[in-house]
Design a protein around this motif. Structure first.
Motif, PDB file in Angstrom:
ATOM      1  N   SER A   1       5.736  71.280  64.523  1.00  0.00           N
ATOM      2  CA  SER A   1       6.940  70.896  65.261  1.00  0.00           C
ATOM      3  C   SER A   1       7.195  71.869  66.408  1.00  0.00           C
ATOM      4  O   SER A   1       7.584  71.447  67.510  1.00  0.00           O
ATOM      5  CB  SER A   1       8.151  70.872  64.325  1.00  0.00           C
ATOM      6  OG  SER A   1       7.992  69.906  63.314  1.00  0.00           O
ATOM      7  N   LEU A   2       6.974  73.146  66.153  1.00  0.00           N
ATOM      8  CA  LEU A   2       7.155  74.140  67.211  1.00  0.00           C
ATOM      9  C   LEU A   2       6.189  73.877  68.358  1.00  0.00           C
ATOM     10  O   LEU A   2       6.568  73.948  69.540  1.00  0.00           O
ATOM     11  CB  LEU A   2       6.940  75.545  66.642  1.00  0.00           C
ATOM     12  CG  LEU A   2       7.089  76.714  67.614  1.00  0.00           C
ATOM     13  CD1 LEU A   2       8.459  76.706  68.284  1.00  0.00           C
ATOM     14  CD2 LEU A   2       6.861  78.038  66.884  1.00  0.00           C
ATOM     15  N   LEU A   3       4.958  73.537  68.034  1.00  0.00           N
ATOM     16  CA  LEU A   3       3.968  73.234  69.062  1.00  0.00           C
ATOM     17  C   LEU A   3       4.381  72.003  69.877  1.00  0.00           C
ATOM     18  O   LEU A   3       4.312  72.001  71.115  1.00  0.00           O
ATOM     19  CB  LEU A   3       2.605  72.997  68.404  1.00  0.00           C
ATOM     20  CG  LEU A   3       1.432  72.679  69.357  1.00  0.00           C
ATOM     21  CD1 LEU A   3       1.185  73.846  70.296  1.00  0.00           C
ATOM     22  CD2 LEU A   3       0.180  72.354  68.555  1.00  0.00           C
ATOM     23  N   ILE A   4       4.837  70.962  69.182  1.00  0.00           N
ATOM     24  CA  ILE A   4       5.260  69.730  69.868  1.00  0.00           C
ATOM     25  C   ILE A   4       6.492  69.993  70.737  1.00  0.00           C
ATOM     26  O   ILE A   4       6.575  69.537  71.887  1.00  0.00           O
ATOM     27  CB  ILE A   4       5.546  68.618  68.850  1.00  0.00           C
ATOM     28  CG1 ILE A   4       4.247  68.207  68.144  1.00  0.00           C
ATOM     29  CG2 ILE A   4       6.182  67.405  69.522  1.00  0.00           C
ATOM     30  CD1 ILE A   4       4.449  67.246  66.982  1.00  0.00           C
ATOM     31  N   LEU A   5       7.440  70.756  70.197  1.00  0.00           N
ATOM     32  CA  LEU A   5       8.653  71.068  70.953  1.00  0.00           C
ATOM     33  C   LEU A   5       8.327  71.825  72.234  1.00  0.00           C
ATOM     34  O   LEU A   5       8.893  71.556  73.298  1.00  0.00           O
ATOM     35  CB  LEU A   5       9.615  71.888  70.087  1.00  0.00           C
ATOM     36  CG  LEU A   5      10.291  71.141  68.937  1.00  0.00           C
ATOM     37  CD1 LEU A   5      11.035  72.120  68.045  1.00  0.00           C
ATOM     38  CD2 LEU A   5      11.236  70.068  69.462  1.00  0.00           C
ATOM     39  N   LEU A   6       7.390  72.757  72.134  1.00  0.00           N
ATOM     40  CA  LEU A   6       7.032  73.565  73.306  1.00  0.00           C
ATOM     41  C   LEU A   6       6.233  72.745  74.316  1.00  0.00           C
ATOM     42  O   LEU A   6       6.427  72.877  75.529  1.00  0.00           O
ATOM     43  CB  LEU A   6       6.226  74.788  72.872  1.00  0.00           C
ATOM     44  CG  LEU A   6       6.968  75.817  72.002  1.00  0.00           C
ATOM     45  CD1 LEU A   6       6.012  76.906  71.551  1.00  0.00           C
ATOM     46  CD2 LEU A   6       8.145  76.421  72.755  1.00  0.00           C
ATOM     47  N   ALA A   7       5.320  71.912  73.810  1.00  0.00           N
ATOM     48  CA  ALA A   7       4.409  71.198  74.705  1.00  0.00           C
ATOM     49  C   ALA A   7       5.043  69.969  75.344  1.00  0.00           C
ATOM     50  O   ALA A   7       4.758  69.647  76.506  1.00  0.00           O
ATOM     51  CB  ALA A   7       3.151  70.792  73.933  1.00  0.00           C
ATOM     52  N   LEU A   8       5.888  69.281  74.588  1.00  0.00           N
ATOM     53  CA  LEU A   8       6.400  67.994  75.081  1.00  0.00           C
ATOM     54  C   LEU A   8       7.899  67.989  75.368  1.00  0.00           C
ATOM     55  O   LEU A   8       8.367  67.220  76.213  1.00  0.00           O
ATOM     56  CB  LEU A   8       6.092  66.892  74.057  1.00  0.00           C
ATOM     57  CG  LEU A   8       4.608  66.701  73.695  1.00  0.00           C
ATOM     58  CD1 LEU A   8       4.459  65.589  72.670  1.00  0.00           C
ATOM     59  CD2 LEU A   8       3.782  66.392  74.940  1.00  0.00           C
ATOM     60  N   LEU A   9       8.649  68.814  74.651  1.00  0.00           N
ATOM     61  CA  LEU A   9      10.106  68.754  74.764  1.00  0.00           C
ATOM     62  C   LEU A   9      10.700  70.094  75.184  1.00  0.00           C
ATOM     63  O   LEU A   9      11.835  70.416  74.823  1.00  0.00           O
ATOM     64  CB  LEU A   9      10.715  68.312  73.425  1.00  0.00           C
ATOM     65  CG  LEU A   9      10.238  66.956  72.882  1.00  0.00           C
ATOM     66  CD1 LEU A   9      10.774  66.735  71.473  1.00  0.00           C
ATOM     67  CD2 LEU A   9      10.683  65.832  73.813  1.00  0.00           C
ATOM     68  N   GLY A  10       9.942  70.831  75.951  1.00  0.00           N
ATOM     69  CA  GLY A  10      10.377  72.174  76.330  1.00  0.00           C
ATOM     70  C   GLY A  10      11.716  72.179  77.054  1.00  0.00           C
ATOM     71  O   GLY A  10      12.574  73.029  76.780  1.00  0.00           O
ATOM     72  N   ASP A  11      11.922  71.234  77.960  1.00  0.00           N
ATOM     73  CA  ASP A  11      13.172  71.202  78.722  1.00  0.00           C
ATOM     74  C   ASP A  11      14.364  70.936  77.811  1.00  0.00           C
ATOM     75  O   ASP A  11      15.429  71.553  77.959  1.00  0.00           O
ATOM     76  CB  ASP A  11      13.100  70.132  79.810  1.00  0.00           C
ATOM     77  CG  ASP A  11      12.112  70.498  80.910  1.00  0.00           C
ATOM     78  OD1 ASP A  11      11.805  71.702  81.035  1.00  0.00           O
ATOM     79  OD2 ASP A  11      11.641  69.584  81.626  1.00  0.00           O
ATOM     80  N   LEU A  12      14.190  70.014  76.866  1.00  0.00           N
ATOM     81  CA  LEU A  12      15.280  69.707  75.940  1.00  0.00           C
ATOM     82  C   LEU A  12      15.547  70.875  75.000  1.00  0.00           C
ATOM     83  O   LEU A  12      16.713  71.230  74.746  1.00  0.00           O
ATOM     84  CB  LEU A  12      14.947  68.447  75.144  1.00  0.00           C
ATOM     85  CG  LEU A  12      16.010  67.992  74.132  1.00  0.00           C
ATOM     86  CD1 LEU A  12      17.322  67.692  74.848  1.00  0.00           C
ATOM     87  CD2 LEU A  12      15.517  66.777  73.353  1.00  0.00           C
ATOM     88  N   VAL A  13      14.486  71.483  74.481  1.00  0.00           N
ATOM     89  CA  VAL A  13      14.636  72.633  73.584  1.00  0.00           C
ATOM     90  C   VAL A  13      15.355  73.769  74.303  1.00  0.00           C
ATOM     91  O   VAL A  13      16.185  74.472  73.712  1.00  0.00           O
ATOM     92  CB  VAL A  13      13.260  73.100  73.070  1.00  0.00           C
ATOM     93  CG1 VAL A  13      13.384  74.425  72.329  1.00  0.00           C
ATOM     94  CG2 VAL A  13      12.653  72.043  72.166  1.00  0.00           C
ATOM     95  N   GLY A  14      15.044  73.936  75.579  1.00  0.00           N
ATOM     96  CA  GLY A  14      15.688  75.003  76.344  1.00  0.00           C
ATOM     97  C   GLY A  14      17.190  74.836  76.442  1.00  0.00           C
ATOM     98  O   GLY A  14      17.913  75.805  76.718  1.00  0.00           O
ATOM     99  N   GLN A  15      17.716  73.642  76.182  1.00  0.00           N
ATOM    100  CA  GLN A  15      19.157  73.388  76.284  1.00  0.00           C
ATOM    101  C   GLN A  15      19.876  73.538  74.945  1.00  0.00           C
ATOM    102  O   GLN A  15      21.089  73.352  74.875  1.00  0.00           O
ATOM    103  CB  GLN A  15      19.396  71.986  76.844  1.00  0.00           C
ATOM    104  CG  GLN A  15      18.865  71.807  78.260  1.00  0.00           C
ATOM    105  CD  GLN A  15      19.169  70.412  78.796  1.00  0.00           C
ATOM    106  OE1 GLN A  15      20.311  70.054  79.041  1.00  0.00           O
ATOM    107  NE2 GLN A  15      18.120  69.615  78.968  1.00  0.00           N
ATOM    108  N   VAL A  16      19.137  73.861  73.892  1.00  0.00           N
ATOM    109  CA  VAL A  16      19.790  74.089  72.593  1.00  0.00           C
ATOM    110  C   VAL A  16      20.700  75.307  72.727  1.00  0.00           C
ATOM    111  O   VAL A  16      20.262  76.383  73.124  1.00  0.00           O
ATOM    112  CB  VAL A  16      18.747  74.322  71.486  1.00  0.00           C
ATOM    113  CG1 VAL A  16      19.441  74.750  70.189  1.00  0.00           C
ATOM    114  CG2 VAL A  16      17.915  73.078  71.270  1.00  0.00           C
ATOM    115  N   PRO A  17      21.985  75.173  72.398  1.00  0.00           N
ATOM    116  CA  PRO A  17      22.911  76.313  72.561  1.00  0.00           C
ATOM    117  C   PRO A  17      22.650  77.402  71.524  1.00  0.00           C
ATOM    118  O   PRO A  17      22.431  77.110  70.344  1.00  0.00           O
ATOM    119  CB  PRO A  17      24.284  75.668  72.374  1.00  0.00           C
ATOM    120  CG  PRO A  17      24.034  74.468  71.527  1.00  0.00           C
ATOM    121  CD  PRO A  17      22.668  73.971  71.906  1.00  0.00           C
ATOM    122  N   MET A  18      22.674  78.629  71.956  1.00  0.00           N
ATOM    123  CA  MET A  18      22.447  79.744  71.047  1.00  0.00           C
ATOM    124  C   MET A  18      23.497  79.810  69.933  1.00  0.00           C
ATOM    125  O   MET A  18      23.162  80.213  68.808  1.00  0.00           O
ATOM    126  CB  MET A  18      22.418  81.049  71.831  1.00  0.00           C
ATOM    127  CG  MET A  18      21.129  81.272  72.616  1.00  0.00           C
ATOM    128  SD  MET A  18      19.656  81.252  71.560  1.00  0.00           S
ATOM    129  CE  MET A  18      19.999  82.649  70.487  1.00  0.00           C
TER     130      MET A  18
END
Length: 501
Positions: free
Chosen positions: A306-323
């Protein structure tokens, strides 16, 4: 090799729960992996790629199903000087050697050393990690720091409410995952002025690729990396085996510590060959996994994939996850990890156990070094245990006609030899000295050459003062030591000549 039943249990018995829990862990891994990369002085992709590789490989090679391994701060802090002085390629080489050392440790069964880690040390380790996990969230909660506003506190409170209240309604979906989704959607919708994952560091683009470290294959290279590799291997195994024990307790199941040691080695070698740094088990993410319903190897593999998929395909969306959403999860982890029973037990348990637990916590929190804290706890446990055994010893003198009988009871070893020698002081100093002395050791045990040396000294001293001496009741193990190492029976004194029971 695992049998078919074990494969089904570890991979297919909890598919839905493992996959959902793995997704939660993957999201929680991102900011931590970035942070650990910053600690080590390398690009964020080094920590993220390491987390991907280690999690996916350890799912197959590890000995503790459901435990999460990835890039960690414990290993990152060790390599700071290496990266600074020699560059990142030497880090990759050191990580490969780290994995080799861990494989050797598995062959040598060094995992058995965990038997010397007491429950008090493990409790202190857990409590210290809970405190460190909470302390690591403070920069994201300190007003005045960039991106920290009243909205941060509101979102953390909202996330904690979801995390703790949703399970009362349904456990179909892990509440931490729901909290992340809700807060991310809310943050994007209202454009909340809070820190996001992207603010932690630039997320990598593309997939990791295979490459061997670009370092000269010389003895000089080995001399440079070997000390770092040995330290990384020791710290990684220590944290992994302790975390495995904690997950064992949480899930009421056992694990193969030797396989875990070897599996950590394989995972680190693979991580280095795909541009990652070294890592080990993570108690925080392991707790997230277990509390979110993850139990099998599928959860660990899903976290890496999942981490690989999030980084490779959904990086922009993951970057918007609030801390704040991830901070809330880590606060949940720190609360769930801390052994709250250990506080009232401070007055209920033996004071020695409480001192060991508190000392472990203090050293770990003060130094941020898990290995030092555990080492301090183990040493203290050893000292207290040795003192306890040393005092479980007594000698009673009886007079029977012209014979004095010394009845020894307890454990005689290097720490109790002085008490043994003093208790069998010169017979001539007694108010009623006897000409004949019998040392009855039927209820005593001689453990080492120090104990045999003490027996030698006592017997020789009495002989020198004109007494005849006989030692009776040596058990087989003690008599074997006497036969090998005692000197007095080789000089005419009747030691060891009596039949052994």
């Amino acid at each position: 090799m695992p049998n078919l039943a074990a494969i089904k249990r570890d991979w297919y018995s909890n598919i839905r729960g493992d996959m959902l829990a793995g997704l939660v862990v993957a999201l929680a891994l991102i900011p931590e992996a970035i942070g650990f990369s910053i600690i080590a002085g390398v690009d964020p992709r080094v920590g993220l790629y390491a987390s991907v590789a280690i999690a996916m490989v350890i799912a197959f090679t590890g000995g503790r199903p459901g435990m999460i391994s990835a890039a960690t701060a414990a290993v990152a802090v060790v390599v700071v000087p290496l990266v600074r002085d020699y560059g990142i390629e030497y880090l990759f080489a050191a990580t490969i050697l780290m994995g080799i050392f861990q494989g050797i440790a598995a062959l040598l069964r060094l995992d058995l050393l965990m038997q010397f880690v007491s429950r008090s040390v493990i409790t202190g380790f857990v409590n210290a990690l809970a405190i460190l996990i909470f302390m690591a969230q403070l920069p994201e909660l300190t007003l005045g720091n960039p991106g920290v506003t009243w909205m941060t506190y509101a979102m953390v409170a909202a996330a904690l409410a979801v995390i703790y209240l949703l399970p009362k309604l349904t456990t179909a979906v892990p509440s931490p995952l729901v909290a992340i989704v809700i807060l991310t959607a809310l943050s994007i919708w209202i454009e909340a002025p809070v820190n996001t994952v992207a603010d932690m560091g630039e997320l990598p683009e593309g997939l990791p690729y295979f490459a061997l470290p670009d370092v000269p294959l010389t003895w000089e290279t080995l001399r440079i990396i070997a000390p770092y590799s040995a330290t990384m291997a020791a710290v990684g195994l220590l944290e992994s085996l302790l975390t495995a024990q904690i997950v064992d307790d949480m899930t009421h199941t056992g694990s193969d510590k030797r396989r875990e040691s070897a599996g950590q080695g394989v995972a680190n070698v693979v991580a280095a060959m795909f541009g990652g740094m070294g890592g080990c088990a993570m108690i925080g993410q392991s707790v997230i996994n277990v509390t979110s319903g993850g139990r099998g190897r599928l959860s660990t593999f899903t976290a890496g994939l999942s981490l690989l998929i999030l980084l490779a395909l959904l990086g922009d969306l993951v970057g918007q996850v609030p801390m704040p959403a991830l901070v809330a999860i880590m606060i949940m982890v720190s609360i769930g990890t801390f052994s709250w029973n250990s506080i009232p037990n401070l007055t209920k348990h033996p004071w020695q156990s409480s001192v060991v637990m508190v000392a472990t916590v203090v050293v770990v929190v003060a130094t941020h070094n898990l290995a030092l804290g555990v080492l301090a706890g183990v040493i203290l446990s050893g000292v207290f245990f040795t003192h306890k055994v040393m005092t479980m010893f007594e000698v009673v003198r009886e007079r029977n006609g012209d014979t004095a009988i010394y009845r020894a009871k307890g454990q005689i070893f290097y720490a109790s030899v002085e008490r043994f020698e003093a208790a069998l002081g010169p017979e001539s100093t007694q108010p009623d000295p006897a000409d004949h002395v019998i040392i009855d050791v039927r209820k005593a045990h001689f453990w080492d050459i120090s104990a045999i040396g003490a027996l030698d000294k006592v017997v020789e001293r009495m002989r020198r003062n004109g007494r005849s001496v006989q030692v009776r009741g040596l058990n087989k193990a003690s008599s074997d030591l006497v036969d090998k190492f005692a000197l007095t029976d080789k000089t005419g004194v009747e030691i060891g000549l009596a039949p052994h029971p």
